[in-house]
Design an enzyme around this catalytic site. Structure first.
Site, PDB file in Angstrom:
ATOM      1  N   ASP A  77       6.489  -8.263   0.031  1.00  0.00           N
ATOM      2  CA  ASP A  77       5.629  -9.415   0.245  1.00  0.00           C
ATOM      3  C   ASP A  77       6.292 -10.338   1.280  1.00  0.00           C
ATOM      4  OD1 ASP A  77       3.110 -10.792  -1.286  1.00  0.00           O
ATOM      5  OD2 ASP A  77       4.603 -12.340  -0.881  1.00  0.00           O
TER       6      ASP A  77
ATOM      7  N   ASP B 246      -1.773  -1.114  -4.347  1.00  0.00           N
ATOM      8  CA  ASP B 246      -1.731  -2.445  -3.765  1.00  0.00           C
ATOM      9  C   ASP B 246      -2.722  -2.535  -2.600  1.00  0.00           C
ATOM     10  OD1 ASP B 246      -1.153  -5.039  -3.058  1.00  0.00           O
ATOM     11  OD2 ASP B 246       0.564  -4.467  -1.817  1.00  0.00           O
TER      12      ASP B 246
ATOM     13  N   HIS C 217       0.948  -4.559  -6.642  1.00  0.00           N
ATOM     14  CA  HIS C 217       1.575  -5.336  -5.577  1.00  0.00           C
ATOM     15  C   HIS C 217       3.000  -5.703  -5.956  1.00  0.00           C
ATOM     16  CE1 HIS C 217       1.870  -7.924  -2.107  1.00  0.00           C
ATOM     17  NE2 HIS C 217       2.247  -8.931  -2.883  1.00  0.00           N
TER      18      HIS C 217
END
Length: 301
Positions: free
Chosen positions: A123, A249, A279
């Site tokens: 991320d 994801d 995710h």
């Protein structure tokens, strides 16, 4: 710049998280001193494994991976980004920019004299971490990228657009719900509470709220030129670079293929897809991730 600091008692008795914070002070360009927290476990003379979290998590995300890697003999360093975890939290959303985040973590990394680094980033840990690699490639030995990318104004997936709209409009930023919804497994109530622990109230969440709006998905957004410049470095980065995206994801799907196309260090590596991972694949498959990092280090020494 006004800064909040989460009381230490908020972090007491968190599940599977016995780690003590190590604090580093850096100076922002405004003259304000910011305190950045990090977990630093394992032998101090070992090469560091740097674990960078994203939005809206903190180093708690890596708790089980830290334990496994330390047991395998590694030094593991997991900082909390400014605005998250035990690190200081500027109170205004406009205190947070992409370039400030990069500068804050660059200064933190240099202050801690980290070298021969194995980076695992997910991320925003990748949006910041890959910029660190581009700025200081000599400090990094290898990289594992998971559910992340380095956007430079070329658009976003529908899933990201939906997340952006939600994050900017929801009245109360529901950190536990976001993390739980981004994992395949159901987090326990204690785990969900741990993700809310850094935020006694909404005033502490300016950084978490602002992060989605900083992703440079349009060509005229700030940090597009800086990311394009970073890509020029990464397109010549020949050290081992592994992708380990998860299978569930929608936000970052396909990013692994684009990294493999552009970064020469990906050639010949054992890229993998982490099965049964959302995710936040660190919550779903911590053992698989720890084993992957350990194997990658040993196979590329």
């Amino acid at each position: 710049m006004q800064v909040l600091r989460t009381p230490e008692e908020r972090f007491a008795n968190l599940p599977d998280f016995p780690y003590k914070p190590h604090y580093t002070e850096i100076s922002d360009a405004s003259g304000v001193t910011l305190r950045i927290a990090a977990i630093d476990e394992g032998p101090r003379d070992a090469a560091p494994v740097l674990l960078l979290h994203g939005e809206p998590t903190w180093s708690f995300l890596y708790r089980k991976i830290i334990a496994k890697l330390v047991a395998a003999g590694h030094r593991v360093v997991a900082p909390d980004l400014v605005g998250f975890g035990r690190s200081d939290k500027p109170t205004e959303r406009n205190d947070y920019t992409y370039e400030r985040h990069v500068k804050w973590m660059s200064d933190w990394l240099v202050a801690n004299e980290l070298r021969d680094i194995t980076l695992f980033c997910q991320d925003w840990g990748g949006l910041i971490g890959l910029r660190l690699v581009a700025a200081m490639p000599e400090r990094f030995a290898r990289v594992v990228a998971a559910n992340t990318f380095l956007p430079a104004g070329t658009g976003a997936t529908p899933a990201f657009e939906a997340w952006l709209q939600f994050s900017q409009s929801v009245p109360v930023f529901p950190t536990p719900m976001i993390v739980n919804g981004g994992a395949v497994r159901a987090l326990s109530q204690a785990e969900q509470d741990a993700y809310e622990a850094p935020y006694p109230d909404e005033s502490y969440k300016a950084g978490a709220r602002q992060f989605p709006a900083l992703v440079p998905v349009k060509p005229d957004m700030p940090s597009v030129p800086e990311n394009l410049a970073a890509w020029k470095v990464l397109e010549n980065f020949k050290k081992p670079f592994l992708t380990a995206f998860s299978d569930q994801d929608p936000i970052t799907r396909g990013g692994d293929a684009r990294l493999q196309e552009r970064i020469p260090g990906t050639k010949g590596q054992a890229h993998t897809t982490i099965q049964n991972g959302g995710h936040f694949l660190q919550e779903d498959q911590p053992d698989a991730i720890a084993e992957l990092i350990d194997t990658f280090i040993k196979s590329t020494r």
